[in-house]
Write an enzyme that holds these catalytic residues in place. Structure first.
Site, PDB file in Angstrom:
ATOM      1  N   SER A 188      64.931  59.524  17.987  1.00  0.00           N
ATOM      2  CA  SER A 188      65.356  58.358  17.210  1.00  0.00           C
ATOM      3  C   SER A 188      66.085  57.356  18.113  1.00  0.00           C
ATOM      4  CB  SER A 188      66.239  58.814  16.044  1.00  0.00           C
ATOM      5  OG  SER A 188      66.399  57.782  15.098  1.00  0.00           O
ATOM      6  N   ASP A 318      57.441  60.932   8.415  1.00  0.00           N
ATOM      7  CA  ASP A 318      58.676  60.222   8.766  1.00  0.00           C
ATOM      8  C   ASP A 318      58.861  59.000   7.860  1.00  0.00           C
ATOM      9  OD1 ASP A 318      60.819  58.899   9.987  1.00  0.00           O
ATOM     10  OD2 ASP A 318      60.158  59.420  12.011  1.00  0.00           O
ATOM     11  N   HIS A 346      61.548  62.806   9.787  1.00  0.00           N
ATOM     12  CA  HIS A 346      62.173  62.177  10.943  1.00  0.00           C
ATOM     13  C   HIS A 346      62.997  63.168  11.760  1.00  0.00           C
ATOM     14  CE1 HIS A 346      63.650  58.813  13.291  1.00  0.00           C
ATOM     15  NE2 HIS A 346      64.905  59.169  13.055  1.00  0.00           N
TER      16      HIS A 346
END
Length: 378
Positions: A188, A318, A346
């Site tokens: 991320s 995600d 995610h």
């Protein structure tokens, strides 16, 4: 005759006295023995009570912590897990700036060190499930990103992606990781940092793994990304999906980040909130830097500078950063290896820790074999 009788009487009296003395000594011995047995029994009872106390005390502390201090209990749990995995928390410095990290093992010539960069509002401990499945002899380093957990909290200049890249580079130098190529992993926000780091410092890396990275232009936008665009025009940011302040908001965040959200007891949820809420203002400051113009697409802008071998791992479900970003990376980095995980959101490292560890190790092994073959050919 009379004298003889007197002598006999005296002898009898002396014998009686001796018998009385023996009886007295026997009685005394019996009392001493009884007292010793009584003392021994009392000592055993005290030991039993003490042992019971030793056993009951941790249970009491656990229950009290669970009910009244769940946040502290979660920190203790992470400490225990680090101990079990052999991870030691350490500190390094660059001037007055302090980095906090955990590590296991020592650098080896044959296998690169693994440096792990966590995502927004997380910490080095988010990698514990993954480290649990990595080889024990691998040198692993998990660092708290700028301002997070035990790393120095300064100002906005360190929270932009470029600012974080600079700080990570300082960290690498501070612990001597720059002496030989290492493998960099980021997820991320950390994936954005890892990708830009690979573009800026290619000579330091043997490879890079990008897990659901931020910083791209996604062909398909998620509801979360559309929400971010709305926040750009909002003077006062009150509610950000990744910065919960109530149990319901935390539950919504878990559902946003995970395809299969963990089912947590309400006290565990409260503990997570207790540990996060004091940092919420900091998280908002970081978040606004990340969605700002300088950081929002920085990975996309630097893809043409990446020359290291790249691995991409993305969850097909995600809801934070759409999986279509994997196609962007594959198109711009033709030699990258892409793995899409079905029924995964995610939070790849949380939902698929074993698979994540195996993918990273397989990719690193393939790079080692490739390097050996290149040396033979040359």
């Amino acid at each position: 005759m009379k004298g003889c009788c007197v002598m006999r009487v005296k002898e009898e009296e002396e014998e009686e006295e001796e018998e009385e003395e023996e009886e007295t000594e026997w009685s005394t011995d019996c009392r001493d023995t009884q007292e010793e047995e009584s003392d021994r029994a009392r000592a055993e009872m005290e030991l039993i009570v003490l042992s019971g106390g030793i056993l009951v005390l941790p249970v009491f502390v656990f229950i009290a912590s669970f009910l009244f201090w769940p946040g502290s209990l979660l920190k203790a749990y992470n400490w225990f897990w680090r101990q079990r995995l052999g991870l030691l928390v350490r500190y390094s410095h660059c001037g007055n700036y302090r980095f906090c990290y955990s590590s296991r093992g020592t650098p080896r010539d044959a296998t690169p060190t693994l440096l792990l960069l966590h995502g927004f509002s997380a910490s080095k401990d988010m990698w514990l499930p993954v480290v649990n499945h990595l080889p024990r002899d691998l040198h692993v380093v998990c660092v708290d990103m700028p301002g997070h957990e035990g790393t120095s909290r300064t100002g906005a200049e360190d929270y932009s992606i470029q600012g974080q890249v600079t700080r990570v580079h300082q960290f690498v130098q501070s612990i001597g990781l720059d002496k030989r190529p290492f493998h960099l992993v980021g997820t991320s926000m950390g994936g954005n940092v890892a990708g830009v780091y690979a573009a800026r410092y290619p000579a330091q890396l043997s490879g890079v793994t990008l897990m659901c990275p931020a910083g791209l232009v996604y062909p398909t936008e998620t509801e979360f990304i559309r929400r971010l665009r709305e926040l750009e025009n909002t003077p006062q940011v009150e509610s950000i999906p990744l910065i919960p302040s109530t149990p319901q908001e935390l539950d919504d965040m878990l559902k946003l980040c995970c395809y299969t959200p963990p089912k947590l007891h309400r006290q565990v949820m409260q503990g997570l909130l207790d540990n996060r809420i004091p940092n919420n203002e900091f998280y908002k400051e970081v978040f606004m830097e990340l969605v700002g113009e300088k950081s929002r697409h920085l990975l996309q802008d630097n893809l043409h500078l990446i020359t290291s071998p790249v691995q991409v791992v993305w969850g097909t479900e995600d809801q934070v950063l759409d999986v279509s970003g994997a196609a962007v990376l594959e198109a711009r980095l033709p030699n990258c290896q892409v793995t899409l995980l079905e029924k995964c959101g995610h939070s790849v490292s949380l939902e698929r820790p074993r698979k994540t560890a195996n993918l990273i190790m397989d990719f690193m092994s393939a790079q080692e074999v490739g390097c050996e073959n290149s040396k033979k050919l040359s």
